[in-house]
Scaffold this active site. Structure first.
Site: not given
Ligand code: DX5
Ligand code: ZN
Length: 218
Positions: A8, A33, A35, A37, A66, A68, A137, A175
Site C-alpha cells: 500500500s 495498492h 488508497d 480518501m 481503493h 474510500m 477491511m 486490507d
Molecule cells: C486503510 C487503507 C489501507 C492501509 C493499510 O484505510 O485502506 O490500505 O494503507 O495499511 P497497513 O498495512 O499499515 O494497515
Molecule cells: Zn486500502
C-alpha cells in the site's frame, strides 16, 4: 492459484515516491495498492488524481485503486483514464451498487467492493457473481498502521463459501494490519491478495519484507 502481495503506497515516503515505486517494480510484489480518501467517507484525506497520475507513469504492475470516497460513480472514468486496473468502491458508499459495478466494468477495469469491519458478507449475495474482487477491511478504513481485527478470519471463510457456492471468479483481498504474523492464516482461510502498508514500508528492507510475505503465502 498464486497468492498476491499488494504493497500500500499510503505508507511510502511521498518525498521519495519514484524510488519507492521502483522498489515495488523490482520486488516480488504483484500489485500497487492505492488508497484514495476524501475526508468525508473516512476521517482522513490521502492524495488524489495528480499523485495517481505520477504513480501510473512509473508503475509497471497492476494498479489496484481503493476508493474510500462518497459518490464514487462520478469518478469511474477518471480513474480508468489514470491507469487503474482494479477499481474498488465501498459497499457503504454506494446506494446503487449493482449499477456502479457495471459502470466500472464498462470502463474496462476489474470491479471490486470493499466491506467495512461491521458490514456482513451476506450483503454481497446478489452481486457476488458480477464481482472480480472483494476487499475485506481488517481495520476501520482511513489510516495505515492500525491493528488487525481478528474477526476478519471468520469473514474470509464466509466469503470463500459464498464465492464457491455462486461459482464466482472473485478474488478475496485483505486490507489493514497485515504482517508476517497473520499472512499465512489469512491465506489458509481463503485470501488471494494481501495488502500491506506499514509492515512493508516501515521495515528496514522493504524488498526483503515483500519477498518474505510472498514466501509465507505461497
Ligand atoms: C486503510 C487503507 C489501507 C492501509 C493499510 O484505510 O485502506 O490500505 O494503507 O495499511 P497497513 O498495512 O499499515 O494497515
Ligand atoms: Zn486500502
Amino acid at each position: 492459484m498464486t497468492k498476491l502481495i499488494a504493497p500500500s503506497i499510503l505508507a511510502a515516503d511521498f518525498a521519495n515516491l519514484q524510488r519507492d515505486i521502483e522498489m515495488v517494480n523490482n520486488s516480488e510484489a504483484d500489485w500497487f495498492h492505492i488508497d484514495i480518501m476524501d475526508g468525508v467517507f473516512v476521517p482522513n484525506i490521502s492524495f488524489g488524481m495528480p499523485v495517481l497520475k505520477a504513480i501510473s507513469k512509473h508503475a509497471t504492475k497492476t494498479i489496484d485503486v481503493h476508493l474510500m470516497i462518497v459518490n464514487p460513480d462520478q469518478y469511474i472514468q477518471t480513474f480508468a483514464d489514470l491507469g487503474a486496473n482494479v477499481l474498488t468502491v465501498h459497499y457503504e458508499a454506494c446506494t446503487h451498487l449493482h449499477r456502479t459495478i457495471q459502470a466500472i466494468k464498462a470502463a474496462g477495469m476489474k470491479a471490486g467492493v470493499a466491506l467495512n469491519p461491521h458490514t456482513p458478507i451476506s450483503v454481497l449475495e446478489d452481486v457476488i457473481a458480477d464481482l472480480d474482487l472483494v476487499c475485506i477491511m481488517s481495520v476501520n478504513p482511513g489510516f495505515g498502521g492500525q491493528s488487525f481485527i481478528e474477526n476478519t478470519y471468520k469473514k474470509v471463510s464466509q466469503l470463500k463459501h459464498l464465492i464457491e457456492f455462486s461459482e464466482s471468479k472473485c478474488q478475496i483481498e485483505i486490507d489493514g494490519g497485515v504482517t508476517d504474523q497473520n499472512a499465512n492464516a489469512l491465506v489458509e482461510a481463503g485470501a488471494d491478495v494481501l495488502v500491506a502498508g506499514s509492515f512493508v514500508f516501515k521495515s528496514e528492507d522493504p524488498t526483503a519484507t515483500i519477498a518474505d510475505l510472498k514466501k509465507i503465502c505461497n
